[in-house]
Design an enzyme around this catalytic site. Structure first.
Site, PDB file in Angstrom:
ATOM      1  N   HIS A 148      37.680  47.349  32.751  1.00 53.15           N
ATOM      2  CA  HIS A 148      38.240  47.390  34.227  1.00 53.15           C
ATOM      3  C   HIS A 148      39.227  48.588  34.614  1.00 53.15           C
ATOM      4  O   HIS A 148      40.364  48.178  35.136  1.00 53.15           O
ATOM      5  CB  HIS A 148      38.935  45.891  34.136  1.00 53.15           C
ATOM      6  N   SER A 149      38.761  49.726  34.351  1.00 51.54           N
ATOM      7  CA  SER A 149      39.669  50.953  34.830  1.00 51.54           C
ATOM      8  C   SER A 149      39.649  50.917  36.185  1.00 51.54           C
ATOM      9  O   SER A 149      38.593  50.750  36.881  1.00 51.54           O
ATOM     10  CB  SER A 149      38.982  52.140  34.236  1.00 51.54           C
ATOM     11  N   ASN A 201      34.245  38.686  35.403  1.00 51.34           N
ATOM     12  CA  ASN A 201      34.030  38.103  36.704  1.00 51.34           C
ATOM     13  C   ASN A 201      34.199  36.774  36.875  1.00 51.34           C
ATOM     14  O   ASN A 201      34.490  35.887  35.823  1.00 51.34           O
ATOM     15  CB  ASN A 201      32.928  38.850  37.597  1.00 51.34           C
ATOM     16  N   GLN A 218      30.107  45.596  39.054  1.00 58.36           N
ATOM     17  CA  GLN A 218      31.007  45.189  40.147  1.00 58.36           C
ATOM     18  C   GLN A 218      31.629  46.403  40.879  1.00 58.36           C
ATOM     19  O   GLN A 218      32.411  47.070  40.064  1.00 58.36           O
ATOM     20  CB  GLN A 218      32.182  44.156  39.616  1.00 58.36           C
ATOM     21  N   ASP A 256      33.992  44.306  47.033  1.00 59.70           N
ATOM     22  CA  ASP A 256      34.376  43.381  45.882  1.00 59.70           C
ATOM     23  C   ASP A 256      32.770  42.715  45.543  1.00 59.70           C
ATOM     24  O   ASP A 256      32.843  41.749  45.552  1.00 59.70           O
ATOM     25  CB  ASP A 256      35.438  42.408  46.052  1.00 59.70           C
ATOM     26  N   GLU A 282      32.707  48.085  37.328  1.00 62.46           N
ATOM     27  CA  GLU A 282      32.543  47.336  36.055  1.00 62.46           C
ATOM     28  C   GLU A 282      31.066  46.925  35.712  1.00 62.46           C
ATOM     29  O   GLU A 282      30.306  46.006  36.273  1.00 62.46           O
ATOM     30  CB  GLU A 282      33.412  45.956  36.534  1.00 62.46           C
ATOM     31  N   HIS A 310      37.695  36.608  34.885  1.00 59.36           N
ATOM     32  CA  HIS A 310      37.791  37.317  33.792  1.00 59.36           C
ATOM     33  C   HIS A 310      38.261  36.943  32.557  1.00 59.36           C
ATOM     34  O   HIS A 310      39.315  37.298  32.043  1.00 59.36           O
ATOM     35  CB  HIS A 310      38.720  38.386  34.372  1.00 59.36           C
TER      36      HIS A 310
HETATM   37  C1  GLA Z   1      37.579  42.029  39.813  1.00 61.17           C
HETATM   38  C2  GLA Z   1      37.440  41.080  40.849  1.00 61.17           C
HETATM   39  C3  GLA Z   1      38.202  41.228  42.000  1.00 61.17           C
HETATM   40  C4  GLA Z   1      39.606  41.146  41.379  1.00 61.17           C
HETATM   41  C5  GLA Z   1      39.850  42.148  40.297  1.00 61.17           C
HETATM   42  C6  GLA Z   1      41.034  41.889  39.672  1.00 61.17           C
HETATM   43  O1  GLA Z   1      37.036  43.240  40.250  1.00 61.17           O
HETATM   44  O2  GLA Z   1      35.954  41.024  41.262  1.00 61.17           O
HETATM   45  O3  GLA Z   1      38.099  40.168  43.035  1.00 61.17           O
HETATM   46  O4  GLA Z   1      39.910  39.921  41.042  1.00 61.17           O
HETATM   47  O5  GLA Z   1      38.952  41.942  39.423  1.00 61.17           O
HETATM   48  O6  GLA Z   1      42.167  42.029  40.624  1.00 61.17           O
END
Ligand code: GLA
Length: 347
Positions: free
Chosen positions: A180-181, A80, A284, A246, A312, A106
């Site tokens: 990050h699946s 993140n 997340q 998000d 996540e 990330h």
């Molecule tokens: C995470 C972020 C999102 C986005 C995705 C990838 O989950 O929190 O805002 O960037 O990754 O697209």
């Protein structure tokens, strides 16, 4: 139980990428490649035992190299966002790569999702796995210290996929690793995920500004669309959340290093259930808001908005700039450890 290894193609520079397939005897099957330590597919039996691939991705390496919104990737060195890519540690201000407007996301331009990991198979009593290793060099994407990382994926006969992370460093550095699946328990590409029913074991979340950077406030979910303490379809109140979900949720049991239930997802048409247990203090929940139909993934499926959700497990975004958040600094002599377990069943 079985472990198979094959080639998954080559990077433009000729580096070979390996693909490991792990299977248990209960119908669970995961494919993991050394590029990004990526989960390429995850087959889970439905309520009648019929397997279906529950994660988004590409059929071949090429797709991952061209346009990959972190499908199945290991994310690091810091999962993140870090505001303006900047933080101060022991009196030194570090500037990280900016790859999300003015912010760092990330792990930067070439995060762990684009690293080639070294793999070795792991076998134990009732488990099969693959151990991935990666040395993130001092200065990579602006981070201090050589960070030596391992991620071990294992499958058990209890239909669990375990992801265990470890890291050590030779200079103090922030670390926050995650996976990050993009899931759809109905099956990848089988429509949107708004009907997947989610329980999040969280009474609070970290409030963010327009750039998705935490303001530092921790807000209660009660009485808001963020409340998933009782199971609720992801789509039930998504229209009330600008841009979709998000957000980092503050897990009830999290942070003490004990494995606690964070999530339960149930998909009514297939009957698939996924529980997530983690030692992390946060998660997340991202509802695939940036998917927009421009990606054609596995089996020719076009991924529209909300075609996958990510959960996540993590420390809170931008923690290096928020002293009130659980700390994320790893120092020489210490060991970073994190464990997340995905447990699958049918009902
Ligand atoms: C995470 C972020 C999102 C986005 C995705 C990838 O989950 O929190 O805002 O960037 O990754 O697209």
């Amino acid at each position: 139980m079985d472990i198979q290894k094959e080639s998954f193609g080559k990077l433009p520079d000729g580096t070979g990428i390996e693909l490991y397939t792990l299977t248990n005897s209960k119908g669970l099957k995961v494919r993991i490649m050394t590029y990004g330590g990526t989960i390429v597919s995850l087959e889970v039996p439905d309520r009648n035992g019929k397997p279906g691939d529950t994660v988004l991705g590409y059929d071949s390496l090429d797709g991952y190299l061209k346009n990959n919104p972190y499908f199945g990737s290991i994310v690091g060195r810091y999962g993140n966002r870090i505001a303006k890519g900047k933080f101060t540690l022991d009196g030194i201000t570090y500037q990280l790569a900016k790859n999300d407007g003015e912010n760092h996301l990330h792990g930067g331009i070439k995060g762990f999702d684009k690293a080639v990991w070294t793999a070795e198979p792991v076998r134990g009593e009732g488990v099969v796995g693959v151990k991935l290793s990666y040395l993130s060099k001092d200065g990579e994407e602006g981070y201090p210290g050589n960070l030596s990382c391992t991620v071990i994926y294992t499958l058990t006969e209890e239909n669990e996929l375990k992801i265990s992370y470890e890291a050590t460093t030779d200079k103090a550095t922030p670390v926050n690793l995650t996976s990050h699946s993009y899931f759809n328990l109905a099956g990848q590409g089988e429509g949107d995920i708004l009907g997947n029913v989610l329980m999040l074991n969280a009474e609070a979340y970290t409030h963010v500004d327009k750039g998705l950077i935490p303001t530092g406030e921790i807000l209660p979910v009660k009485g808001s669309p963020m409340d998933f303490t009782s199971p609720k379809a992801i789509g039930a109140q998504i229209a009330e959340v600008k841009g979709g979900y998000d957000h980092n949720f503050v897990l009830r049991g999290g942070g003490a290093g004990k494995l606690e239930l964070a999530v339960q997802v149930y998909e009514p048409t297939s009957g698939r259930v996924m529980e997530i247990y983690t030692t992390e203090p946060g998660i997340q929940f991202y509802s695939g808001n940036f998917l927009d139909g421009t990606i054609t993934g596995k089996g020719g499926k076009v991924y529209q908005k909300h075609y996958g959700f990510c959960l996540e497990t993590q420390h809170f975004p931008d923690s290096p700039n928020h002293p009130n958040f659980p700390p994320t600094i790893l120092r020489p002599g210490e060991k970073y450890t994190s464990l997340t377990v995905h447990k699958f069943s049918g009902k």
